[in-house]
Design a protein around this motif. Sequence first.
Motif, short mmCIF file in Angstrom:
data_model
loop_
_atom_site.label_atom_id
_atom_site.label_comp_id
_atom_site.label_asym_id
_atom_site.label_seq_id
_atom_site.Cartn_x
_atom_site.Cartn_y
_atom_site.Cartn_z
N THR A 91 0.85 -1.21 0.00
CA THR A 91 0.00 0.00 0.00
C THR A 91 0.88 1.25 0.00
N PHE A 92 0.56 2.17 -0.91
CA PHE A 92 1.32 3.42 -0.98
C PHE A 92 0.39 4.57 -0.58
N VAL A 93 0.80 5.33 0.43
CA VAL A 93 -0.06 6.40 0.96
C VAL A 93 0.62 7.76 0.80
N LEU A 94 -0.06 8.62 0.08
CA LEU A 94 0.40 9.99 -0.14
C LEU A 94 -0.61 10.89 0.53
N MET A 95 -0.25 11.46 1.67
CA MET A 95 -1.22 12.21 2.47
C MET A 95 -0.53 13.41 3.11
N PRO A 96 -1.05 14.60 2.93
CA PRO A 96 -0.39 15.79 3.49
C PRO A 96 -0.29 15.74 5.01
N THR A 97 0.63 16.51 5.53
CA THR A 97 0.81 16.64 6.98
C THR A 97 -0.53 17.00 7.62
N GLY A 98 -0.84 16.31 8.72
CA GLY A 98 -2.10 16.59 9.42
C GLY A 98 -3.27 15.78 8.92
N GLY A 99 -3.03 14.93 7.89
CA GLY A 99 -4.13 14.14 7.32
C GLY A 99 -4.41 12.86 8.08
N GLY A 100 -3.53 12.48 9.01
CA GLY A 100 -3.74 11.27 9.82
C GLY A 100 -3.06 10.03 9.27
N LYS A 101 -1.80 10.20 8.80
CA LYS A 101 -1.05 9.06 8.23
C LYS A 101 -0.76 7.98 9.28
N SER A 102 -0.32 8.42 10.48
CA SER A 102 0.14 7.45 11.49
C SER A 102 -0.93 6.42 11.81
N ALA A 125 2.25 24.16 9.81
CA ALA A 125 1.36 25.24 10.28
C ALA A 125 -0.09 24.79 10.15
N GLY A 126 -0.91 25.22 11.09
CA GLY A 126 -2.37 25.06 10.99
C GLY A 126 -2.87 23.64 10.81
N ARG A 127 -2.23 22.68 11.51
CA ARG A 127 -2.67 21.28 11.35
C ARG A 127 -4.07 21.05 11.92
N ASP A 128 -4.53 21.97 12.77
CA ASP A 128 -5.88 21.84 13.33
C ASP A 128 -6.94 22.46 12.43
N GLY A 129 -6.52 22.91 11.25
CA GLY A 129 -7.47 23.54 10.32
C GLY A 129 -7.61 25.03 10.54
N GLY A 130 -6.95 25.55 11.60
CA GLY A 130 -7.01 26.99 11.88
C GLY A 130 -5.99 27.76 11.04
N GLU A 131 -5.82 29.04 11.38
CA GLU A 131 -4.93 29.93 10.64
C GLU A 131 -3.51 29.36 10.54
N GLY A 132 -2.91 29.51 9.37
CA GLY A 132 -1.51 29.11 9.17
C GLY A 132 -0.85 30.02 8.17
N LYS A 133 0.06 30.87 8.64
CA LYS A 133 0.73 31.84 7.77
C LYS A 133 2.10 31.29 7.38
N CYS A 134 2.41 31.24 6.08
CA CYS A 134 3.69 30.70 5.61
C CYS A 134 4.42 31.79 4.85
N ILE A 135 5.48 32.32 5.46
CA ILE A 135 6.24 33.41 4.85
C ILE A 135 7.63 32.90 4.50
N ALA A 136 8.03 33.02 3.24
CA ALA A 136 9.39 32.63 2.84
C ALA A 136 10.12 33.87 2.32
N PHE A 137 11.36 34.03 2.75
CA PHE A 137 12.19 35.13 2.26
C PHE A 137 13.11 34.60 1.17
N TYR A 138 13.20 35.35 0.07
CA TYR A 138 13.90 34.84 -1.11
C TYR A 138 14.93 35.84 -1.61
N SER A 139 16.13 35.34 -1.90
CA SER A 139 17.13 36.19 -2.55
C SER A 139 17.98 35.33 -3.47
N GLU A 140 18.48 35.95 -4.53
CA GLU A 140 19.36 35.25 -5.48
C GLU A 140 20.59 34.72 -4.75
N LYS A 141 21.05 35.50 -3.75
CA LYS A 141 22.26 35.13 -3.02
C LYS A 141 22.08 33.77 -2.31
N ASP A 142 20.90 33.56 -1.72
CA ASP A 142 20.62 32.28 -1.06
C ASP A 142 20.67 31.13 -2.06
#
Length: 733
Positions: A37-48, A325-342
């Motif tokens: 069985t192959f299971v593809l399930m996002p974080t918080g979906g109850g894989k365990s 973030a927001g595994r309970d279905g509530g607010e989840g803010k995802c901020i990524a900082f990006y630069s060419e140097k990185d």
Amino acid sequence: MKNKDIIYNGLKKYFGFDTFKGNQEAIINSILSGKDTFVLMPTGGGKSLCYQLPALLMEGTAIIISPLIALMKNQVDAMRSYSEKDGIAHFLNSSLTKAEIEEVKKDIVSGKTKMLYVAPESLTKQENIEFLRSVPISFYAVDEAHCISEWGHDFRPEYRRIRPIINEISPRPIIALTATATPKVQHDIQKTLGMTNAEVFKSSFNRPNLNYEVRKKTDQIDKEIIKYILSQGRKSGIVYCLSRKKVDDFAEILQANNIRALPYHAGMDAATRSSNQDAFLMEKADVIVATIAFGMGIDKPDVRYVIHYNIPKSLEGYYQETGRAGRDGGEGKCIAFYSEKDLQKLERFMQGKPVSEQEIGKQLLLETAAYAETSVCRRKMLLHYFGENFDLPNCENCDNCLNPKIKVEAKELLITVLEAITALKEKQKAEYIIDFLVGKESSDIETYGHDQLEEFGSGEDEEESTWEVVIRQALLDNYLKKEIENYGILKITKKGKDFLKNPVSFKITKIDEDEDDISDLESEDSDIMASGGVSGGAADPVLFSMMKDLRKKLSKKLNVPPYVIFQPSSLEAMATSYPITLDELQNIPGVGSGKAKRYGKEFVELIKKHVEENDITRPEDLRVKTVPNKSKLKVSIVQAIDRKVALDDLAESKGIDFNEMLSEVEAIVYSGTKINIDYFLNEVMSQDVIDDIYAYFKETEKDDLEKAQEELPEYDETEIRLVRIKFFSELAN
């Protein structure tokens, strides 16, 4: 009793639930009936639960292969909390004593243990193989299965050995589980585990409650993150950094600014790491600053924000980390900082690795860069990466959808791309196709004779960046696809072939041009900083304009170019935070005590007068409080230069490459410290060369390294940078 009754009774008895989530019931039925069985399930979906419940219901012990000791402990503790007996679940890894290992084996032999968590390294030990051959095994679960694939974001070579070891112990059904896998990675996992005929259960990767945002990384990043975290009160959050050193340093900076933050990375001793993780789970700390080592399987439902200090090296890694973030279905803010140097730093990390690994890493980085730079819906792009279509025109929960860019018709451009791909017989990657379109005569193109094709150079009227956008949008709209087996090669889909016969409207996001100028106040002095990054705009354009006038007046009086006095980025920061004393001025990026004393008086007087006359409430004094020894490297470099240590020897002794050493020295002189590197210049360059480059900087109107290289083609970049350091130190400091 029917199968259905058994699993529902088990669900209620062991976990206290009445209903399953998503595909859980079907997955459990698949395992109970002995299928791979192959299971593809996002974080918080109850894989365990998908392997925990069948393990409790079946005869024998389930072997759960898991990558992290901290994760095993977390899962075993959770399982024991559902049962009256501790022996129900155990882990077997290097953290156990001999006596503890014997206790584990005794419980397995007696039939008490339904789940045994092992690391792949422990599984390969001969004594463990022999022991496991002697006990009944119900099935094998491979958790975090993306670790198997070189295309996955957390590849572990030892995961590749799982199948041969399973064959050696006792072949039983396998369930492989992951929260992130592109079609390529899924294929790789199934092939490597010998489960190509497995039942596949794929849940949607869409997490509607997560808000995705990418911000340009500036030298104000620490202040930006601190302001954001303070605005969140006592909410839980994670900040991901690229290196262990950055994790330690930034955790200290957050602590110095009264934020309850703790570091977490693999270089810490196990006890401290475990203690910091527990403090976060128990809400004794609000923020964890971590490398990617943190978070796998950590079941904290109320993480409200995930910040990426550096852009990750793959979109899978990014998705996995934002998924915390927001595994309970509530607010989840995802901020990524990006630069060419990185991005360049991540590319440098790959040097020295096998060529195939570098090629894979480069492809993954290109996907990440495309995501960071795109103007289309970020959710649509992420889901497309995982092989899922998102058909809504606007997700209403990402920065690009909330602030949409202008779209322009690009039907003819798509036709040009599809014709080029056809001419190249659908055998090339995006970078090659773009080079071909713009007519770049690379050695590969000449070797294959592709420069002789009619379509070569057919897109030379457009910028490379435009072709990147067209190809990206064509992939999202399913006119093109990437071949799974040979990752990165572009193929035309049936929809693309139909489009060539009967073209329809195809729109791309308009690319912004002329972003170099702050508020278009003075076109002759662009905002490209010394580092080459584009500035983000001043908060007070009126003050900014007044300061530029003052800078110009001083530059004429002192007979030096304006940028020597203060860089545009420093003026921009002043027009945002309003420093009114010389001490405050020194908190502005690029202004050290020397520069503040030399040029600062008139600027702070001007700012103070402007603030008083306009009754401006200055932003709360959020100054990033630094911690001791933050500038230890810079101090030691200045001391070594005073002792006339050759710069290349100095770089070697500090364990950094020569370009990084130059960047450190540039930062030192830009902030106002005067140094003398004549001893080194005279050793590596002739006086004529030094004089020629020095004269150029004295005459030019702006500090732009790329322009300097164009104007001085006979000198290499290193020579220009070295003389620029001398020039800045003598005239600006």
